[in-house]
Design an enzyme around this catalytic site. Structure first.
Site, PDB file in Angstrom:
ATOM      1  N   ARG A  37      51.172   3.232   1.334  1.00  0.00           N
ATOM      2  CA  ARG A  37      52.097   2.151   1.611  1.00  0.00           C
ATOM      3  C   ARG A  37      51.483   1.120   2.369  1.00  0.00           C
ATOM      4  NH1 ARG A  37      57.481   5.497   3.691  1.00  0.00           N
ATOM      5  NH2 ARG A  37      57.784   6.812   1.977  1.00  0.00           N
ATOM      6  N   ASP A 139      70.085  -0.303  10.799  1.00  0.00           N
ATOM      7  CA  ASP A 139      68.994   0.130  10.192  1.00  0.00           C
ATOM      8  C   ASP A 139      67.908  -0.365  11.179  1.00  0.00           C
ATOM      9  OD1 ASP A 139      68.241   2.042   7.752  1.00  0.00           O
ATOM     10  OD2 ASP A 139      66.615   0.896   8.537  1.00  0.00           O
TER      11      ASP A 139
HETATM   12  C1  LIG Z   1      66.614   8.390   4.488  1.00  0.00           C
HETATM   13  S1  LIG Z   1      67.602   6.867   5.162  1.00  0.00           S
HETATM   14  C2  LIG Z   1      69.197   7.760   5.444  1.00  0.00           C
HETATM   15  C3  LIG Z   1      70.297   6.757   4.827  1.00  0.00           C
HETATM   16  C4  LIG Z   1      71.588   7.458   4.820  1.00  0.00           C
HETATM   17  N1  LIG Z   1      72.063   7.529   6.230  1.00  0.00           N
HETATM   18  C5  LIG Z   1      71.848   8.552   4.258  1.00  0.00           C
HETATM   19  O1  LIG Z   1      72.145   9.722   4.603  1.00  0.00           O
HETATM   20  O2  LIG Z   1      71.750   8.491   2.594  1.00  0.00           O
HETATM   21  C6  LIG Z   1      66.920   6.803   6.760  1.00  0.00           C
HETATM   22  C7  LIG Z   1      66.838   5.571   7.402  1.00  0.00           C
HETATM   23  O3  LIG Z   1      66.636   5.815   8.901  1.00  0.00           O
HETATM   24  C8  LIG Z   1      66.164   4.438   9.109  1.00  0.00           C
HETATM   25  N2  LIG Z   1      65.172   4.492  10.434  1.00  0.00           N
HETATM   26  C9  LIG Z   1      64.265   5.356  10.812  1.00  0.00           C
HETATM   27  N3  LIG Z   1      63.953   5.087  12.112  1.00  0.00           N
HETATM   28  C10 LIG Z   1      64.873   4.542  12.623  1.00  0.00           C
HETATM   29  C11 LIG Z   1      65.266   3.990  14.052  1.00  0.00           C
HETATM   30  N4  LIG Z   1      64.284   4.238  14.814  1.00  0.00           N
HETATM   31  N5  LIG Z   1      66.118   3.308  14.129  1.00  0.00           N
HETATM   32  C12 LIG Z   1      67.105   3.085  13.279  1.00  0.00           C
HETATM   33  N6  LIG Z   1      67.054   3.294  11.827  1.00  0.00           N
HETATM   34  C13 LIG Z   1      65.813   4.288  11.612  1.00  0.00           C
HETATM   35  C14 LIG Z   1      64.892   4.073   7.896  1.00  0.00           C
HETATM   36  O4  LIG Z   1      64.711   2.875   7.989  1.00  0.00           O
HETATM   37  C15 LIG Z   1      65.937   4.532   6.775  1.00  0.00           C
HETATM   38  O5  LIG Z   1      66.570   3.385   6.246  1.00  0.00           O
END
Ligand SMILES: C[S@@+](CC[C@H](N)C(=O)[O-])C[C@H]1O[C@@H](n2cnc3c(N)ncnc32)[C@H](O)[C@@H]1O
Length: 269
Positions: A37, A139
């Site tokens: 990545r 996010d």
């Molecule tokens: C797998 S996606 C989940 C999306 C949606 N909630 C779903 O269930 O389909 C996880 C997201 O968490 C975000 N994320 C990771 N660490 C984070 C943090 N410390 N604060 C806010 N968002 C975070 C990532 O950028 C990513 O877009």
């Protein structure tokens, strides 16, 4: 220029860094994934070792590059109507209990590219129409937030959206926009996106919510981070409000005042 293979020591440095910045715990098995990545950023800067890139990031002089790295190291998989039982619950149990005197507010915390937030916005447009309601999506990744704000998706992302919603709320693009759909303005205008790092204290102005969705992000967190994130979010949930987590996640070991309503659905007393 050739890029040297990442060493275990270099990987450990990035593991610590992404944990510090985002609370994300990357297991040792993720070494190749991380190297892959970040490779294009090394190329971009003409670096040939991961140490050079690490030094640039850790120096803290380039906040934009730090954000790019966070964007690259987060996993953003999501789709419309994911884990649909939660949306059934929203319609059958939460909406009928809402207090129409208040603006009904839902927070999609960790909203990724916006599918979760727009799923709820389509449901609320249908069920609550023009009454007072709004959705907030947040996010840590600014790249996914920019996509979310556009509300413009390739047509093959529409799986899971019920046909009547597709027709009403997902107009298809024509000519140059062929093969895409756009979330209808009446739905889009009820959703606002902003950057929130859930591991940091959350601004009071974010306000209070009737429902908070925290789905499919705690899988990346260890117990300490989970506790921190949940403690940051719960003051923003109204008494009687619902807290919803992903089906493969658990609040076991996290101290909260929440009571369990059914698996993955909790309520604040
Ligand atoms: C797998 S996606 C989940 C999306 C949606 N909630 C779903 O269930 O389909 C996880 C997201 O968490 C975000 N994320 C990771 N660490 C984070 C943090 N410390 N604060 C806010 N968002 C975070 C990532 O950028 C990513 O877009």
């Amino acid at each position: 220029m050739d890029i040297a293979q990442i060493t275990r020591e270099e990987f450990t440095l990035f593991q610590r860094l992404i944990y510090k910045l985002a609370g994300i715990s990357m297991s040792d098995a993720k070494q190749t994934l991380l190297a892959g990545r970040l490779q294009k950023r090394l190329r971009h800067h003409n670096f040939h070792t991961y140490t050079q890139y690490y030094r640039m990031i850790a120096g803290g002089q380039d906040p934009q590059e730090i954000q790019i790295m966070v964007d690259l190291l987060t996993t953003n998989e999501t789709y419309f109507f994911r884990e649909p039982k939660h949306f059934d619950f929203l319609v059958s149990d939460v909406l009928p209990q809402r207090n129409p005197a208040n603006t009904f507010r839902i927070w999609s915390a960790a909203s990724s590219t916006g599918e979760e937030a727009y799923t709820m916005a389509m449901l609320l447009t249908d069920k609550l129409g023009k009454s007072a309601w709004e959705i907030f999506g947040s996010d840590i990744s600014t790249q996914v937030l920019a996509k979310a704000a556009r509300g413009h998706y390739p047509l093959d992302r529409n799986e899971g959206i019920p046909p009547n919603y597709l027709k009403k709320y997902c107009p298809r693009g024509v000519r140059a926009q062929e093969g895409t759909f756009l979330i209808a303005p009446e739905v889009r205008e009820r959703v606002r996106f902003n950057q929130v790092n859930l591991t940091l204290p959350i601004a009071r102005e974010v306000g209070l919510f009737d429902v908070i969705f925290l789905r499919n992000v705690m899988i990346y967190f260890d117990m300490e981070t989970k506790q921190k994130v949940v403690s940051h979010l719960l003051p923003h949930l109204r008494p009687g409000g619902y807290f919803i987590i992903g089906h493969s996640e658990t609040l076991n070991g996290v101290t909260t005042p929440l009571s369990s309503v059914r698996p993955t659905i909790y309520r604040k007393p």
